[in-house]
Design an enzyme around this catalytic site. Sequence first.
Site, mmCIF file in Angstrom:
data_model
loop_
_atom_site.group_PDB
_atom_site.id
_atom_site.type_symbol
_atom_site.label_atom_id
_atom_site.label_comp_id
_atom_site.label_asym_id
_atom_site.label_seq_id
_atom_site.Cartn_x
_atom_site.Cartn_y
_atom_site.Cartn_z
ATOM 1 N N LYS A 1 1.326 -6.815 -4.739
ATOM 2 C CA LYS A 1 1.483 -6.291 -3.389
ATOM 3 C C LYS A 1 2.513 -7.143 -2.537
ATOM 4 O O LYS A 1 3.362 -6.843 -1.770
ATOM 5 C CB LYS A 1 0.285 -6.275 -2.725
ATOM 6 C CG LYS A 1 -0.601 -5.229 -3.359
ATOM 7 C CD LYS A 1 -2.056 -5.049 -2.764
ATOM 8 C CE LYS A 1 -3.055 -4.007 -3.386
ATOM 9 N NZ LYS A 1 -4.418 -4.185 -3.189
ATOM 10 N N GLN B 1 -8.652 -7.896 -0.284
ATOM 11 C CA GLN B 1 -8.694 -7.489 -1.634
ATOM 12 C C GLN B 1 -10.008 -7.317 -2.106
ATOM 13 O O GLN B 1 -10.922 -8.083 -1.928
ATOM 14 C CB GLN B 1 -7.949 -8.300 -2.624
ATOM 15 C CG GLN B 1 -7.959 -7.886 -3.929
ATOM 16 C CD GLN B 1 -7.236 -6.503 -4.178
ATOM 17 O OE1 GLN B 1 -6.113 -6.407 -3.443
ATOM 18 N NE2 GLN B 1 -7.560 -5.699 -5.158
ATOM 19 N N ASP C 1 -5.225 0.000 4.685
ATOM 20 C CA ASP C 1 -5.974 0.598 3.752
ATOM 21 C C ASP C 1 -6.498 2.062 4.171
ATOM 22 O O ASP C 1 -6.753 2.945 3.227
ATOM 23 C CB ASP C 1 -6.927 -0.163 3.248
ATOM 24 C CG ASP C 1 -6.561 -0.971 1.555
ATOM 25 O OD1 ASP C 1 -5.630 -0.513 1.253
ATOM 26 O OD2 ASP C 1 -7.168 -2.031 1.845
#
Length: 297
Positions: free
Chosen positions: A52, A96, A119
Site C-alpha cells: 500500500k 491493518q 476503508d
Amino acid sequence: MTEIIDGDAVAQSIRDDLSTAIDQLDAEGVQPSLATVLMSDDPASETYVSMKQDDCAEVGIEAIDIDIDPDADAGELYDTIDDLNADENVDGILVQMPVPDHVSDREVLRAIDPEKDVDGFHPENVGRLVAGDARYKPCTPHGIQKLIESAGVDTEGKEAVVVGRSDIVGKPMANLFIQKAPGGNATTTVCHSRTEDLAAKTRAADILVAAAGVPEMIDGDMVQEGATVIDVGINRVDADNEKGYELVGDVEYESAKERAGAITPVPGGVGPMTRAMLLYNTVKAAGLQHDVAVDLP
Ligand code: NAP
C-alpha cells in the site's frame, strides 16, 4: 470467446486517471496523505502494508508508516488513532487487520474519524453506503464495480449473486448492487455457509461474485453460460513448486472459464483493484478535508 478481465490493467488506468485529482489538489498546495498503522508481526500483513505504501508513492500520495508493538496495550493504538484524527496533514487512516486478540477490531474501526476512514468500515460510512449516499465505498466491492464496468457489463436488471456476507466484501458488494445508481439496480441474492442448494443460486447468476475464502469451491457446473464471474478469493494451497504453495481463487478457473462470458483471474483480478481503490478513497478524502473539488475517475 470468454473475456479475461485484466485487473492489473484496470487498476493501472485508475492510478493514471487519479493524476487529474492529484494535480487539482497540488494546485491548492495539498498533497494527499495516508497513514497506515500496523500492530502485527504477521508477514502477510507486513507485505500488505508495504504494498500500500509503494502504491501511494507511485501516484504521489504521502505514506505515513506507523508500527505498534503487537504486545503493546490497546490504549497505545487508540492514542495513535486519536493523534492521526487530529492531524490536519493526515487525510486517510488505515489500521491493518487483523489486530491482536487483546484489541477489539470493532472498537478500532469506530475510533477512526469517519472522514478519514478510507476503508469505509466505520458504522457512519456503512450507514451512508446503505442509504445510497456513500462517502467512501469499501475498496474491494468498489473495485469490483469498476471491473464489471470495464468489461462492458451493465448490472441493471441483472441477477447478481454474491457468495459471502462478510462486512468487508459480501455485505457492501450486495449493498452496491441494490443501489438505484450506476453499477447497481441488480436483483441481488446473498449466499453464505447456511445457504441451501448453493449451486442452484449461483447458476441463476448473470453476475457472480465469489467471496467465501474456500479454494475453488465454484466450478464450471455452478456457472451460468455467459455469466460474468468475479473471483475475490485469495487462497494459499500446497503446490509442487519452489515456494511450496500457489494462490487460487474461490472459483475453479479452468472449468468456470469454459462457461463464463467474462471472468477475473487470481492473481491479477480483484486484488490490484482493491489496492487502487484505496488510493482513490485517499485522494477523495484529501479533497473533502481540504475543501478542494476534485475530478475522480
Ligand atoms: P470471510 O470474512 O471469511 O467471509 C467468508 C464468507 O463466505 C462468510 O459469509 C461465509 O458464510 C461464506 N462462506 C464460507 N464458506 C462457504 C460455503 N461453503 N458456501 C457458501 N458460503 C460460504 O472472508 P472475506 O474477508 O469476505 O474474504 C473472502 C475471500 O476473499 C478470502 O479468500 C479473502 O482472502 C479474499 N479477499 C480478497 C480481497 C482482494 O482484494 N482480492 C479482499 C478481501 C478478501 P458465513 O457468514 O455463514 O460464515
